[in-house]
Motif scaffolding. Structure first.
Motif, PDB file in Angstrom:
ATOM      1  N   PRO A  32       4.889  12.045  13.081  1.00 51.87           N
ATOM      2  CA  PRO A  32       4.041  10.881  12.812  1.00 51.87           C
ATOM      3  C   PRO A  32       3.907   9.985  14.052  1.00 51.87           C
ATOM      4  CG  PRO A  32       5.520  11.240  10.972  1.00 51.87           C
ATOM      5  CD  PRO A  32       5.940  12.188  12.064  1.00 51.87           C
ATOM      6  N   GLU A  33       4.978   9.867  14.826  1.00 55.81           N
ATOM      7  CA  GLU A  33       4.928   9.062  16.050  1.00 55.81           C
ATOM      8  C   GLU A  33       3.903   9.633  17.034  1.00 55.81           C
ATOM      9  OE1 GLU A  33       7.760  10.178  14.661  1.00 55.81           O
ATOM     10  OE2 GLU A  33       8.869   8.355  14.161  1.00 55.81           O
ATOM     11  N   ASP A  34       3.870  10.960  17.162  1.00 57.91           N
ATOM     12  CA  ASP A  34       2.889  11.606  18.036  1.00 57.91           C
ATOM     13  C   ASP A  34       1.472  11.247  17.618  1.00 57.91           C
ATOM     14  OD1 ASP A  34       4.926  12.971  19.421  1.00 57.91           O
ATOM     15  OD2 ASP A  34       4.752  14.738  18.126  1.00 57.91           O
ATOM     16  N   LEU A  35       1.240  11.305  16.317  1.00 55.71           N
ATOM     17  CA  LEU A  35      -0.094  11.036  15.791  1.00 55.71           C
ATOM     18  C   LEU A  35      -0.508   9.581  16.020  1.00 55.71           C
ATOM     19  CD1 LEU A  35      -2.197  12.774  14.399  1.00 55.71           C
ATOM     20  CD2 LEU A  35      -1.340  11.948  12.223  1.00 55.71           C
ATOM     21  N   VAL A  36       0.426   8.656  15.783  1.00 57.58           N
ATOM     22  CA  VAL A  36       0.121   7.237  15.999  1.00 57.58           C
ATOM     23  C   VAL A  36      -0.206   6.983  17.465  1.00 57.58           C
ATOM     24  CG1 VAL A  36       1.086   4.892  15.975  1.00 57.58           C
ATOM     25  CG2 VAL A  36       1.467   6.412  14.033  1.00 57.58           C
ATOM     26  N   LEU A  37       0.620   7.493  18.356  1.00 56.86           N
ATOM     27  CA  LEU A  37       0.395   7.261  19.788  1.00 56.86           C
ATOM     28  C   LEU A  37      -0.892   7.915  20.269  1.00 56.86           C
ATOM     29  CD1 LEU A  37       4.053   7.642  21.085  1.00 56.86           C
ATOM     30  CD2 LEU A  37       2.752   5.529  20.743  1.00 56.86           C
ATOM     31  N   ALA A  38      -1.202   9.100  19.765  1.00 59.42           N
ATOM     32  CA  ALA A  38      -2.437   9.785  20.165  1.00 59.42           C
ATOM     33  C   ALA A  38      -3.664   9.033  19.672  1.00 59.42           C
ATOM     34  CB  ALA A  38      -2.451  11.212  19.622  1.00 59.42           C
ATOM     35  N   SER A  39      -3.523   8.298  18.584  1.00 53.61           N
ATOM     36  CA  SER A  39      -4.654   7.543  18.049  1.00 53.61           C
ATOM     37  C   SER A  39      -4.863   6.229  18.785  1.00 53.61           C
ATOM     38  CB  SER A  39      -4.452   7.272  16.556  1.00 53.61           C
ATOM     39  OG  SER A  39      -3.417   6.322  16.369  1.00 53.61           O
ATOM     40  N   GLY A  40      -3.906   5.865  19.653  1.00 54.90           N
ATOM     41  CA  GLY A  40      -4.031   4.622  20.414  1.00 54.90           C
ATOM     42  C   GLY A  40      -3.531   3.403  19.664  1.00 54.90           C
ATOM     43  N   LYS A  41      -2.877   3.624  18.542  1.00 57.81           N
ATOM     44  CA  LYS A  41      -2.355   2.519  17.738  1.00 57.81           C
ATOM     45  C   LYS A  41      -0.917   2.217  18.136  1.00 57.81           C
ATOM     46  CE  LYS A  41      -5.242   3.900  13.877  1.00 57.81           C
ATOM     47  NZ  LYS A  41      -5.325   4.344  12.503  1.00 57.81           N
ATOM     48  N   ASP A  42      -0.464   1.030  17.783  1.00 57.01           N
ATOM     49  CA  ASP A  42       0.929   0.651  18.017  1.00 57.01           C
ATOM     50  C   ASP A  42       1.801   1.242  16.921  1.00 57.01           C
ATOM     51  OD1 ASP A  42       0.417  -0.908  20.297  1.00 57.01           O
ATOM     52  OD2 ASP A  42      -0.034  -2.670  19.070  1.00 57.01           O
ATOM     53  N   GLU A  49       3.221   5.206   8.335  1.00 57.13           N
ATOM     54  CA  GLU A  49       2.897   5.687   6.995  1.00 57.13           C
ATOM     55  C   GLU A  49       1.516   6.334   6.980  1.00 57.13           C
ATOM     56  OE1 GLU A  49       3.217   6.941   3.308  1.00 57.13           O
ATOM     57  OE2 GLU A  49       4.846   6.103   4.498  1.00 57.13           O
ATOM     58  N   TRP A  50       0.560   5.740   7.694  1.00 60.58           N
ATOM     59  CA  TRP A  50      -0.776   6.328   7.824  1.00 60.58           C
ATOM     60  C   TRP A  50      -0.670   7.736   8.416  1.00 60.58           C
ATOM     61  CZ3 TRP A  50      -2.699   7.562  12.720  1.00 60.58           C
ATOM     62  CH2 TRP A  50      -3.994   8.077  12.736  1.00 60.58           C
ATOM     63  N   ALA A  51       0.142   7.869   9.475  1.00 59.90           N
ATOM     64  CA  ALA A  51       0.296   9.160  10.146  1.00 59.90           C
ATOM     65  C   ALA A  51       0.978  10.182   9.234  1.00 59.90           C
ATOM     66  CB  ALA A  51       1.085   8.985  11.434  1.00 59.90           C
ATOM     67  N   ARG A  52       1.980   9.751   8.470  1.00 58.82           N
ATOM     68  CA  ARG A  52       2.643  10.673   7.540  1.00 58.82           C
ATOM     69  C   ARG A  52       1.649  11.219   6.512  1.00 58.82           C
ATOM     70  NH1 ARG A  52       6.461   6.557   7.618  1.00 58.82           N
ATOM     71  NH2 ARG A  52       8.216   7.062   8.940  1.00 58.82           N
ATOM     72  N   ARG A  53       0.839  10.322   5.959  1.00 55.02           N
ATOM     73  CA  ARG A  53      -0.154  10.757   4.971  1.00 55.02           C
ATOM     74  C   ARG A  53      -1.168  11.705   5.599  1.00 55.02           C
ATOM     75  NH1 ARG A  53      -0.285   5.240   3.818  1.00 55.02           N
ATOM     76  NH2 ARG A  53      -2.382   5.139   4.686  1.00 55.02           N
ATOM     77  N   LYS A  54      -1.614  11.382   6.814  1.00 50.48           N
ATOM     78  CA  LYS A  54      -2.600  12.223   7.503  1.00 50.48           C
ATOM     79  C   LYS A  54      -2.014  13.611   7.792  1.00 50.48           C
ATOM     80  CE  LYS A  54      -6.095  11.745  11.090  1.00 50.48           C
ATOM     81  NZ  LYS A  54      -7.244  11.831  10.208  1.00 50.48           N
TER      82      LYS A  54
END
Length: 68
Positions: A32-42, A49-54
């Motif tokens: 999930p951390e990878d996904l958040v960082l790749a999206s440019g979000k903090d 939680e958004w990344a886990r669901r995605k």
């Protein structure tokens, strides 16, 4: 007098990038951390939680969809 460079000195615009160079996956699991960082979000509880669901819905391809 203009100086011309040989065509082989630079990349050709009519050549396609090989498919194996276009993929971002490294063979490791996407977190999930990878996904958040790749999206440019903090990183925050909400974005994690958004990344886990995605990741649950789309799997590791979710990262491919975010990166060029």
């Amino acid at each position: 007098m203009p100086t011309s460079q040989p065509e082989s000195s630079g990349p050709s615009e009519d050549r396609a990038t090989p498919d194996d160079l276009l993929h971002t996956r490294t063979g490791t699991e996407v977190s999930p951390e990878d996904l958040v960082l790749a999206s440019g979000k903090d990183l925050s509880p909400r974005t994690l939680e958004w990344a886990r669901r995605k990741l649950e819905a789309e799997g590791p391809v979710a990262l491919e969809k975010l990166l060029p």
